[in-house]
Scaffold this motif. Structure first.
Motif, mmCIF file in Angstrom:
data_model
loop_
_atom_site.group_PDB
_atom_site.id
_atom_site.type_symbol
_atom_site.label_atom_id
_atom_site.label_comp_id
_atom_site.label_asym_id
_atom_site.label_seq_id
_atom_site.Cartn_x
_atom_site.Cartn_y
_atom_site.Cartn_z
ATOM 1 N N TRP A 38 0.811 -1.210 0.000
ATOM 2 C CA TRP A 38 0.000 0.000 0.000
ATOM 3 C C TRP A 38 0.850 1.268 0.000
ATOM 4 C CZ3 TRP A 38 -4.368 1.743 -1.420
ATOM 5 C CH2 TRP A 38 -4.851 2.967 -0.930
ATOM 6 N N TYR A 39 2.001 1.236 0.688
ATOM 7 C CA TYR A 39 2.809 2.450 0.775
ATOM 8 C C TYR A 39 3.374 2.853 -0.587
ATOM 9 C CZ TYR A 39 7.340 -0.005 0.553
ATOM 10 O OH TYR A 39 8.427 -0.728 0.162
ATOM 11 N N THR A 42 0.669 5.000 -1.957
ATOM 12 C CA THR A 42 0.667 6.267 -1.215
ATOM 13 C C THR A 42 1.803 7.160 -1.692
ATOM 14 O OG1 THR A 42 -0.120 5.014 0.692
ATOM 15 C CG2 THR A 42 0.591 7.274 1.089
ATOM 16 N N TYR A 174 12.218 3.807 -3.692
ATOM 17 C CA TYR A 174 11.240 3.038 -2.909
ATOM 18 C C TYR A 174 10.753 1.798 -3.657
ATOM 19 C CZ TYR A 174 10.253 6.062 1.119
ATOM 20 O OH TYR A 174 10.330 6.750 2.297
ATOM 21 N N TRP A 244 1.826 14.296 5.079
ATOM 22 C CA TRP A 244 2.371 12.989 4.709
ATOM 23 C C TRP A 244 3.826 13.102 4.289
ATOM 24 C CZ3 TRP A 244 -0.353 9.280 6.534
ATOM 25 C CH2 TRP A 244 -1.728 9.447 6.689
ATOM 26 N N MET A 248 7.324 11.059 5.882
ATOM 27 C CA MET A 248 8.093 10.139 5.040
ATOM 28 C C MET A 248 9.503 9.933 5.600
ATOM 29 S SD MET A 248 7.175 11.284 1.137
ATOM 30 C CE MET A 248 8.070 9.919 0.409
ATOM 31 N N THR A 272 7.407 2.396 6.715
ATOM 32 C CA THR A 272 6.648 2.654 5.503
ATOM 33 C C THR A 272 5.186 2.259 5.610
ATOM 34 O OG1 THR A 272 7.496 0.564 4.644
ATOM 35 C CG2 THR A 272 8.584 2.595 3.914
ATOM 36 N N SER A 273 4.667 2.206 6.784
ATOM 37 C CA SER A 273 3.227 2.041 6.951
ATOM 38 C C SER A 273 2.536 3.409 6.943
ATOM 39 C CB SER A 273 2.950 1.328 8.285
ATOM 40 O OG SER A 273 3.487 2.048 9.362
ATOM 41 N N TRP A 274 3.283 4.581 6.831
ATOM 42 C CA TRP A 274 2.679 5.901 6.682
ATOM 43 C C TRP A 274 1.962 5.921 5.319
ATOM 44 C CZ3 TRP A 274 4.591 7.662 2.125
ATOM 45 C CH2 TRP A 274 5.851 7.226 1.768
ATOM 46 N N PHE A 275 1.140 6.270 5.350
ATOM 47 C CA PHE A 275 0.495 6.367 4.065
ATOM 48 C C PHE A 275 -1.018 6.148 3.962
ATOM 49 C CE2 PHE A 275 4.775 4.804 3.218
ATOM 50 C CZ PHE A 275 5.344 5.951 2.721
#
Length: 462
Positions: A38-39, A42, A174, A244, A248, A272-275
């Motif tokens: 998912w990231y 994002t 990434y 956001w 990062m 990397t679960s931010w998003f």
């Protein structure tokens, strides 16, 4: 799963191999083999906001230029609706390209020396502040409003230019090697959405004001609000993604290869679960019509071109798509030039035919060099120079755009001559494309050879 691989890569070494280089290979292999998560999606949205804002600004400025001419340079003694003088028009259009070029060079170098994350939010703030300031360009005379607008547009474009190498580099570092091209193309395709969004905003704002009693009583005064509101809307996408971007982490490749901190690279990856006729139309009617045509082009040509690039770039390859795009664009441009040469004086080419050919050119520009020249520079240069070199490559493109704007502005009304100039540029592009290496589905480190170079210079550790 990816975090487990990275953690194992750092804590595991192999006997009789250069220790640090070997652990770097394990970390980078884990990144290249990571499943799409998912990231990644994002990151596409967050990284694409600079391109969205750039497209929005470039789309709007042609309409704003038209409005500025009608508002501030209208001659009440004649039927001429008014237009900006050539020097003023060149300044308003060219200053953005100039700012973008310098921004790409300046922030590209900073990205390699200070880290991608550290200055990523700076470009976003610059874009948001200057978008609002552009709409607040106060004036007493036509010259002062154009001068103030050019000042803020330069710094807006300076921030947009900085976003080019940073966003491209971050998304490249990434992504995994299997779908890297598709994600890069998706970031760049935000330009198409920016075009479409700008068309919707201009249609909505101008249409809203056209239906008010104030517009009937004072067209010029009402139109003066429209272009300011349209420009200030450009700050919204930047502000929406600010939070956001602040969350990062630095890219693991930069931390591992440039910062030489493998444990921090693993830690960062765990985060990397931010998003009609203009003379017979009101000021906003002409703007409304032009916006409708440009939005139609974005939907029928620009966006499909981006979509096909996303679908095909990792299977067909970057170089094949770029050669195909340049070649087919050249053919369509030469067809238009030949038709314009052969038509009778005072006549016009069929609108339907022209629209179809023009749409095909836009399609193959985006399913071609417009997308691939964004992707390739991030892949063929080493990590320590990636942002700088992408900035230089992008700045070269903007320098060409500046030359093109000036030449077209002062080349008179000879459409065939302008089309032949474009065809010539495409032929030069074909020649240079032949010498580029293909990079589809390859590890970034395999393309650049930087890990092999480090292993050759590092003594063995047993």
């Amino acid at each position: 799963m990816m975090f487990h691989r990275l953690q194992k890569a750092v804590t595991t070494s192999v006997d009789c191999q250069p220790g640090r280089a070997r652990r770097q290979i394990r970390v980078l292999d884990a990144l290249d083999a990571a499943k799409t998560q998912w990231y990644h999606f994002t990151a596409v949205v967050i990284s694409g906001m600079g391109f969205f804002t750039d497209a929005y600004d470039l789309f709007c400025i042609s309409l704003v230029t038209d409005l500025l001419g009608r508002i501030y340079y209208h001659n009440t003694a004649s039927d001429d609706p008014g237009s900006l003088p050539k020097r003023a028009a060149a300044a308003v259009k060219g200053i953005a390209l100039l700012g973008t070029m310098f921004g790409q060079l300046f922030f590209g170098v900073l990205g390699d020396n200070m880290g991608r994350k550290r200055i990523y939010s700076v470009t976003l703030v610059l874009m948001a502040v200057c978008s609002i300031a552009s709409g607040l360009s106060f004036h007493h005379t036509p010259t002062t409003v154009v001068t103030t607008l050019c000042f803020f547009r330069f710094w807006l474009s300076f921030g947009i230019g900085g976003d080019y190498p940073l966003s491209a580099t971050i998304m490249t570092e990434y992504a995994n090697k299997k779908t890297r091209g598709a994600f890069m193309a998706a970031v760049f395709s935000m330009q198409g959405l920016g075009n479409l969004a700008a068309g919707v905003v201009v249609l909505t704002v101008s249409g809203s004001f056209m239906n008010t009693p104030t517009y009937t009583a004072d067209m010029v005064g009402t139109a003066d609000y429209v272009w300011r509101i349209v420009l200030m809307f450009g700050a919204i996408p930047a502000l929406l993604t600010f939070y956001w971007r602040m969350r990062m982490p630095e890219t693991a490749r930069y931390t591992a290869l440039v910062g030489r901190n493998l444990k921090q690279a693993v830690s960062d990856m765990n985060k990397t679960s931010w998003f009609g006729d203009a003379k017979k139309e009101g000021i906003l009617e002409q703007t409304h019509k032009i916006a409708k045509i440009q939005a139609l082009i974005a939907v029928s040509g620009t966006l499909p071109g981006y979509f096909f690039t996303i679908m095909c770039v990792d299977s067909i390859g970057r170089i094949a798509i770029q050669l195909m795009g340049f070649t087919i664009m050249t053919i369509f441009i030469l067809v238009l030039a030949a038709m314009n040469f052969s038509k009778k004086a005072g006549s016009h080419l069929p609108i339907g035919f022209t629209a179809v050919v023009y749409g095909c050119i836009f399609f193959f520009a985006n399913f071609g060099p417009n997308s691939t020249t964004f992707i390739v520079p991030t892949e063929i240069f080493p990590t320590r120079l990636r942002s700088t070199c992408h900035g230089i490559a992008g700045a070269g493109g903007k320098a060409g755009a500046i030359v093109g704007v000036m030449l077209f502005l002062y080349a008179g009304n000879s459409i065939p001559l302008k089309l032949l100039m474009l065809a010539g540029c495409n032929l030069v592009g074909i020649v240079f494309t032949v010498f580029l290496p293909e990079s589809k589905r390859m590890s970034l480190e395999d393309i650049t050879g930087e890990i092999q170079e480090e292993m050759e210079h590092e003594p063995e550790q047993c």
